[in-house]
Write an enzyme that holds these catalytic residues in place. Structure first.
Site, mmCIF file in Angstrom:
data_model
loop_
_atom_site.group_PDB
_atom_site.id
_atom_site.type_symbol
_atom_site.label_atom_id
_atom_site.label_comp_id
_atom_site.label_asym_id
_atom_site.label_seq_id
_atom_site.Cartn_x
_atom_site.Cartn_y
_atom_site.Cartn_z
ATOM 1 N N ILE A 180 0.852 -1.180 0.000
ATOM 2 C CA ILE A 180 0.000 0.000 0.000
ATOM 3 C C ILE A 180 0.889 1.232 0.000
ATOM 4 O O ILE A 180 1.799 1.349 0.823
ATOM 5 C CB ILE A 180 -0.918 0.024 1.243
ATOM 6 C CG1 ILE A 180 -1.828 -1.205 1.251
ATOM 7 C CG2 ILE A 180 -1.741 1.308 1.278
ATOM 8 C CD1 ILE A 180 -2.625 -1.354 2.529
ATOM 9 N N LYS B 176 3.922 9.164 -0.101
ATOM 10 C CA LYS B 176 4.123 8.254 -1.224
ATOM 11 C C LYS B 176 5.595 7.867 -1.369
ATOM 12 O O LYS B 176 6.478 8.622 -0.972
ATOM 13 C CB LYS B 176 3.628 8.899 -2.519
ATOM 14 C CG LYS B 176 2.108 9.027 -2.612
ATOM 15 C CD LYS B 176 1.697 9.599 -3.959
ATOM 16 C CE LYS B 176 0.178 9.635 -4.096
ATOM 17 N NZ LYS B 176 -0.238 10.177 -5.407
ATOM 18 N N ASN B 177 5.799 6.694 -1.954
ATOM 19 C CA ASN B 177 7.142 6.185 -2.258
ATOM 20 C C ASN B 177 8.022 6.010 -1.016
ATOM 21 O O ASN B 177 9.251 6.024 -1.107
ATOM 22 C CB ASN B 177 7.846 7.106 -3.272
ATOM 23 C CG ASN B 177 7.065 7.238 -4.559
ATOM 24 O OD1 ASN B 177 6.560 6.246 -5.095
ATOM 25 N ND2 ASN B 177 6.927 8.461 -5.049
ATOM 26 N N ARG B 178 7.382 5.855 0.133
ATOM 27 C CA ARG B 178 8.075 5.650 1.403
ATOM 28 C C ARG B 178 8.944 6.842 1.816
ATOM 29 O O ARG B 178 9.804 6.714 2.683
ATOM 30 C CB ARG B 178 8.936 4.371 1.369
ATOM 31 C CG ARG B 178 8.134 3.084 1.167
ATOM 32 C CD ARG B 178 7.160 2.863 2.322
ATOM 33 N NE ARG B 178 6.551 1.538 2.302
ATOM 34 C CZ ARG B 178 5.354 1.272 1.793
ATOM 35 N NH1 ARG B 178 4.648 2.240 1.218
ATOM 36 N NH2 ARG B 178 4.859 0.058 1.846
ATOM 37 N N LEU B 179 8.719 8.000 1.216
ATOM 38 C CA LEU B 179 9.444 9.204 1.615
ATOM 39 C C LEU B 179 8.634 9.929 2.686
ATOM 40 O O LEU B 179 8.141 11.049 2.497
ATOM 41 C CB LEU B 179 9.705 10.112 0.403
ATOM 42 C CG LEU B 179 10.690 9.556 -0.628
ATOM 43 C CD1 LEU B 179 10.848 10.535 -1.783
ATOM 44 C CD2 LEU B 179 12.048 9.288 0.032
#
Length: 227
Positions: free
Chosen positions: A8, A197-200
């Site tokens: 997710i 988003k994008n684990r940032l």
């Protein structure tokens, strides 16, 4: 090989430094109010006050469990417990503690790091009196963290205490157990985590710079940490 669950992407609002107050208090209370309102509106943030609490025992072994944050003042967040439970014994061995509030549906979390201090009787006693009668009886019933032979034994003990102190509808109809109390966390760090988003993800951390409460601007500095 165990199947990996679906990934997710966290689509949260994140955190902007420019919106942060100089001390963590108003950020904590604002986020907590948002979580409670989200539960009232959507029902997808069950127990918004649920606090994951980590302690260390006398051997250095960590233990973690979920408690309810039933104390929150400018001197720190806190909780109540049987003082002879696993967490109570751990805190006798070491006051070091870490805790976190996590609201998954909102992609938000608050992390507290510091040391635990006992709450005074003048705080513990009114809170105990405010609990439902059944919860007060359960505080006497449960030798928390100790083995018990069966559920029946637990229910029998509950019935014994219920008969001793029947529900008279009064806040003092059940006395405070001598082994029951509370702790507050004197925070050295308070981290606000916002999923992105994008684990940032955003991680903005209040780091103690001087003595003072969670509302004292001069007591804190803010740093951004990498996700």
């Amino acid at each position: 090989m165990t199947e990996v669950s679906a990934r997710i992407d966290y689509d949260g609002d994140g955190i902007e430094e420019s919106t942060l107050p100089p001390a963590p208090w108003s950020a904590i209370t604002s986020w907590l109010a948002d979580a409670r309102q989200r539960q009232a509106d959507c029902g997808d943030v069950p127990e918004p006050d649920a606090l994951a609490l980590a302690t260390i025992d006398e051997t250095g072994q960590p233990h973690v469990r979920t408690v309810l944050m039933r104390y929150l003042e400018t001197d720190g967040p806190g909780f109540y417990t049987n003082l002879e439970s696993r967490k109570g014994l751990d805190l006798q061995a070491s006051s070091a503690v870490a805790a976190s509030l996590t609201w998954q549906a909102m992609y938000r979390a608050i992390r507290f790091v510091g040391r635990a201090e006992p709450l005074p009787p003048e705080v513990v006693e009114p809170y105990f009196a405010s609990r439902p009668w059944g919860s007060r009886i359960s505080a006497w019933t449960s030798l928390q963290s100790q083995p018990v032979a069966s559920r029946d034994e637990l229910e029998t003990t509950y019935a014994t205490y219920a008969a001793r102190w029947p529900d008279d509808g009064k806040p003092d109809d059940v006395p405070v157990p001598p082994f029951w109390g509370g702790y507050r966390i004197v925070c050295e760090e308070v981290e606000l985590w916002g999923g992105r988003k994008n684990r940032l993800h955003d991680r903005l951390v209040y780091v103690r710079a001087a003595a003072g409460g969670l509302d004292a601007a001069a007591s804190w500095r803010i740093e951004r940490r990498q996700p």
